[in-house]
Each structure stands twice: as structure tokens, then as C-alpha cells.
Scaffold this motif. Structure first.
Motif, PDB file in Angstrom:
ATOM      1  N   VAL A   3      10.390 -10.637   6.932  1.00 50.10           N
ATOM      2  CA  VAL A   3       9.646  -9.532   7.822  1.00 50.10           C
ATOM      3  C   VAL A   3       8.205  -9.696   7.857  1.00 50.10           C
ATOM      4  CG1 VAL A   3       9.350  -6.978   8.512  1.00 50.10           C
ATOM      5  CG2 VAL A   3      11.624  -7.850   7.487  1.00 50.10           C
ATOM      6  N   THR A   4       7.445  -9.558   9.094  1.00 50.42           N
ATOM      7  CA  THR A   4       6.126  -9.943   9.026  1.00 50.42           C
ATOM      8  C   THR A   4       5.633  -8.445   9.080  1.00 50.42           C
ATOM      9  OG1 THR A   4       6.406 -12.079  10.277  1.00 50.42           O
ATOM     10  CG2 THR A   4       4.234 -10.871  10.346  1.00 50.42           C
ATOM     11  N   ILE A   5       4.471  -8.008   8.360  1.00 51.98           N
ATOM     12  CA  ILE A   5       4.013  -6.857   8.569  1.00 51.98           C
ATOM     13  C   ILE A   5       2.466  -7.045   8.646  1.00 51.98           C
ATOM     14  CG2 ILE A   5       5.878  -5.680   7.136  1.00 51.98           C
ATOM     15  CD1 ILE A   5       3.874  -5.646   4.883  1.00 51.98           C
ATOM     16  N   GLU A   6       1.773  -5.947   8.930  1.00 52.10           N
ATOM     17  CA  GLU A   6       0.397  -5.853   8.905  1.00 52.10           C
ATOM     18  C   GLU A   6      -0.159  -6.286   7.836  1.00 52.10           C
ATOM     19  OE1 GLU A   6      -1.255  -5.896  11.816  1.00 52.10           O
ATOM     20  OE2 GLU A   6       0.480  -5.647  13.158  1.00 52.10           O
ATOM     21  N   LEU A   7      -1.468  -6.670   7.557  1.00 53.79           N
ATOM     22  CA  LEU A   7      -1.992  -6.796   6.508  1.00 53.79           C
ATOM     23  C   LEU A   7      -2.396  -5.644   5.726  1.00 53.79           C
ATOM     24  CD1 LEU A   7      -3.748  -8.563   4.416  1.00 53.79           C
ATOM     25  CD2 LEU A   7      -5.537  -8.820   5.971  1.00 53.79           C
ATOM     26  N   GLN A  12      -1.723  -2.003   1.207  1.00 58.05           N
ATOM     27  CA  GLN A  12      -1.235  -0.456   0.597  1.00 58.05           C
ATOM     28  C   GLN A  12      -0.280  -0.693  -0.175  1.00 58.05           C
ATOM     29  OE1 GLN A  12      -0.552   0.975   4.585  1.00 58.05           O
ATOM     30  NE2 GLN A  12      -2.637   1.585   5.086  1.00 58.05           N
ATOM     31  N   ILE A  13       1.203  -1.287   0.140  1.00 57.65           N
ATOM     32  CA  ILE A  13       2.257  -1.432  -0.550  1.00 57.65           C
ATOM     33  C   ILE A  13       1.721  -2.078  -1.870  1.00 57.65           C
ATOM     34  CG2 ILE A  13       4.276  -2.679  -0.881  1.00 57.65           C
ATOM     35  CD1 ILE A  13       4.678  -2.428   2.266  1.00 57.65           C
ATOM     36  N   GLU A  14       1.059  -3.068  -2.005  1.00 58.42           N
ATOM     37  CA  GLU A  14       0.775  -3.744  -3.278  1.00 58.42           C
ATOM     38  C   GLU A  14      -0.131  -2.940  -4.217  1.00 58.42           C
ATOM     39  OE1 GLU A  14       2.636  -5.833  -4.444  1.00 58.42           O
ATOM     40  OE2 GLU A  14       3.533  -6.569  -2.226  1.00 58.42           O
ATOM     41  N   THR A  22       7.295   2.653  -7.821  1.00 58.56           N
ATOM     42  CA  THR A  22       8.481   1.722  -7.734  1.00 58.56           C
ATOM     43  C   THR A  22       8.696   1.990  -6.167  1.00 58.56           C
ATOM     44  OG1 THR A  22      10.092   3.465  -7.905  1.00 58.56           O
ATOM     45  CG2 THR A  22       9.417   2.307 -10.038  1.00 58.56           C
ATOM     46  N   ASN A  23       9.544   0.871  -5.806  1.00 58.76           N
ATOM     47  CA  ASN A  23      10.051   0.858  -4.352  1.00 58.76           C
ATOM     48  C   ASN A  23      10.601   2.092  -3.978  1.00 58.76           C
ATOM     49  OD1 ASN A  23       8.941  -1.870  -4.262  1.00 58.76           O
ATOM     50  ND2 ASN A  23      10.893  -2.762  -4.724  1.00 58.76           N
ATOM     51  N   ASP A  24      11.562   2.657  -5.002  1.00 57.06           N
ATOM     52  CA  ASP A  24      12.253   3.708  -4.785  1.00 57.06           C
ATOM     53  C   ASP A  24      11.443   5.027  -4.501  1.00 57.06           C
ATOM     54  OD1 ASP A  24      14.775   2.722  -4.650  1.00 57.06           O
ATOM     55  OD2 ASP A  24      15.129   2.942  -6.600  1.00 57.06           O
ATOM     56  N   GLU A  25      10.388   4.969  -5.451  1.00 55.60           N
ATOM     57  CA  GLU A  25       9.253   6.075  -5.181  1.00 55.60           C
ATOM     58  C   GLU A  25       8.600   6.010  -3.931  1.00 55.60           C
ATOM     59  OE1 GLU A  25       7.998   7.029  -9.693  1.00 55.60           O
ATOM     60  OE2 GLU A  25       7.222   5.241  -8.929  1.00 55.60           O
ATOM     61  N   ILE A  26       8.004   4.782  -3.606  1.00 54.60           N
ATOM     62  CA  ILE A  26       7.238   4.614  -2.124  1.00 54.60           C
ATOM     63  C   ILE A  26       8.131   5.038  -1.042  1.00 54.60           C
ATOM     64  CG2 ILE A  26       6.367   2.712  -0.551  1.00 54.60           C
ATOM     65  CD1 ILE A  26       5.490   1.259  -3.363  1.00 54.60           C
ATOM     66  N   GLU A  48      -0.963   6.169   6.213  1.00 56.92           N
ATOM     67  CA  GLU A  48      -0.229   6.534   7.421  1.00 56.92           C
ATOM     68  C   GLU A  48       0.416   5.597   8.343  1.00 56.92           C
ATOM     69  OE1 GLU A  48      -3.443   7.716   7.022  1.00 56.92           O
ATOM     70  OE2 GLU A  48      -3.113   9.699   6.577  1.00 56.92           O
ATOM     71  N   THR A  49       0.150   4.303   8.002  1.00 56.63           N
ATOM     72  CA  THR A  49       0.480   3.064   8.699  1.00 56.63           C
ATOM     73  C   THR A  49       2.062   2.815   7.929  1.00 56.63           C
ATOM     74  OG1 THR A  49      -0.430   1.518   7.377  1.00 56.63           O
ATOM     75  CG2 THR A  49      -1.501   2.132   9.505  1.00 56.63           C
ATOM     76  N   LEU A  50       2.025   3.305   6.747  1.00 55.79           N
ATOM     77  CA  LEU A  50       3.420   3.072   6.132  1.00 55.79           C
ATOM     78  C   LEU A  50       4.535   4.162   7.040  1.00 55.79           C
ATOM     79  CD1 LEU A  50       2.477   2.559   2.282  1.00 55.79           C
ATOM     80  CD2 LEU A  50       2.997   0.821   4.206  1.00 55.79           C
ATOM     81  N   VAL A  51       4.078   5.323   6.976  1.00 57.09           N
ATOM     82  CA  VAL A  51       4.844   6.339   7.507  1.00 57.09           C
ATOM     83  C   VAL A  51       5.133   5.977   9.027  1.00 57.09           C
ATOM     84  CG1 VAL A  51       5.209   8.852   8.482  1.00 57.09           C
ATOM     85  CG2 VAL A  51       4.061   8.226   6.046  1.00 57.09           C
ATOM     86  N   GLU A  52       4.339   5.479   9.643  1.00 58.84           N
ATOM     87  CA  GLU A  52       4.462   4.653  10.963  1.00 58.84           C
ATOM     88  C   GLU A  52       5.688   3.849  10.850  1.00 58.84           C
ATOM     89  OE1 GLU A  52       0.738   3.956  12.582  1.00 58.84           O
ATOM     90  OE2 GLU A  52      -0.058   5.874  12.614  1.00 58.84           O
TER      91      GLU A  52
END
Length: 131
Positions: A3-7, A12-14, A22-26, A48-52
Motif C-alpha cells: 500500500v502506498t501512503i502519504e509521507l 505520523q505512524i512511525e 502499538t499497532n492495535d493502540e493506534i 487528522e490525516t490518519l483518521v481520514e
């Protein structure tokens, strides 16, 4: 398929992962739009971009967290930040920047592979050098 995502989403994820989430918490907090939990861990970053991204396709968002992703674009500054988030790598100790190219000097093969998987193909070809 990767999957390709925005920079910005990659950063934000990292940043969240490097601050102990953790991934589950995120996933849990994004699903419930509990962004204050993120801003308390990582100051000066908006999420907000993660929610989007989750709202656009929850399955793909979960795949990004659990399987991996490739960033659509990259800058030298963002690559330096990612190296810090991913491996606590520091310029001078683990990599150097010469003429806007990052030269990896001290990362394991596994770390290099993980970092390379995130980079867009055009970046891998032209702006990253391994010693």
C-alpha cells in the motif's frame, strides 16, 4: 501488494510507534477519533490525516499498520526523521548526508530492508546510497 501512503502519514505512524504505541493502540484510537492520546505522546504533530485514511478504507489502513507500506514521496529531512523514529539512528553515527544523498554507515541488513521498503522507488534509485 504494498500500500502506498502519504509521507505525512508515514511520519505520523512511525512517530507514534517510536513513542511506544502499538499497532492495535493506534488502530483503536484512530477508529474512535481519540487524537488527544497521540498529541500527548508526540507534540507538534497533527494526526487528522490518519483518521481520514481510516475512514476512507479501514481495511487498507489496518494493512498499512500490520503489513507495511511505501511512502508516495520522500525528502531528505523526512528520511532522516524516519531513520530516527524507526531505529533511533543518528546522523554521523548511523548515516551521513552528502549532497542530499543519505549514505547508510551503520544499520543491520534487516534495518536497511525495513527502511528501503518504505522508500518510494524513485528515491531508492537516486538518493540513497549504501556503503
Amino acid at each position: 501488494m504494498t500500500v502506498t501512503i502519504e509521507l505525512t502519514q508515514a511520519l505520523q505512524i512511525e512517530a507514534l510507534r517510536s513513542n511506544g504505541l502499538t499497532n492495535d493502540e493506534i488502530l483503536y484510537k484512530v477508529k474512535r477519533n481519540q487524537l488527544e492520546a497521540f498529541t500527548s505522546k508526540v507534540a507538534n504533530m497533527e494526526f487528522e490525516t490518519l483518521v481520514e485514511a481510516y475512514n476512507a478504507n479501514a481495511t487498507t489502513f489496518e494493512q498499512v499498520l500490520r503489513v507495511g507500506y511505501e511512502a508516495k514521496t520522500m525528502t531528505t529531512e523526512a528520511a532522516i526523521a524516519l531513520l530516527g523514529y524507526l531505529f533511533s539512528a543518528k546522523e554521523g553515527d548511523h548515516f551521513v548526508v552528502v549532497n542530499d544523498r543519505i549514505q547508510i554507515t551503520r544499520l543491520s541488513d534487516k534495518q536497511r530492508a525495513r527502511f528501503n521498503a518504505i522508500l518510494p522507488a524513485s528515491w531508492k534509485e537516486s538518493l540513497l546510497q549504501a556503503n
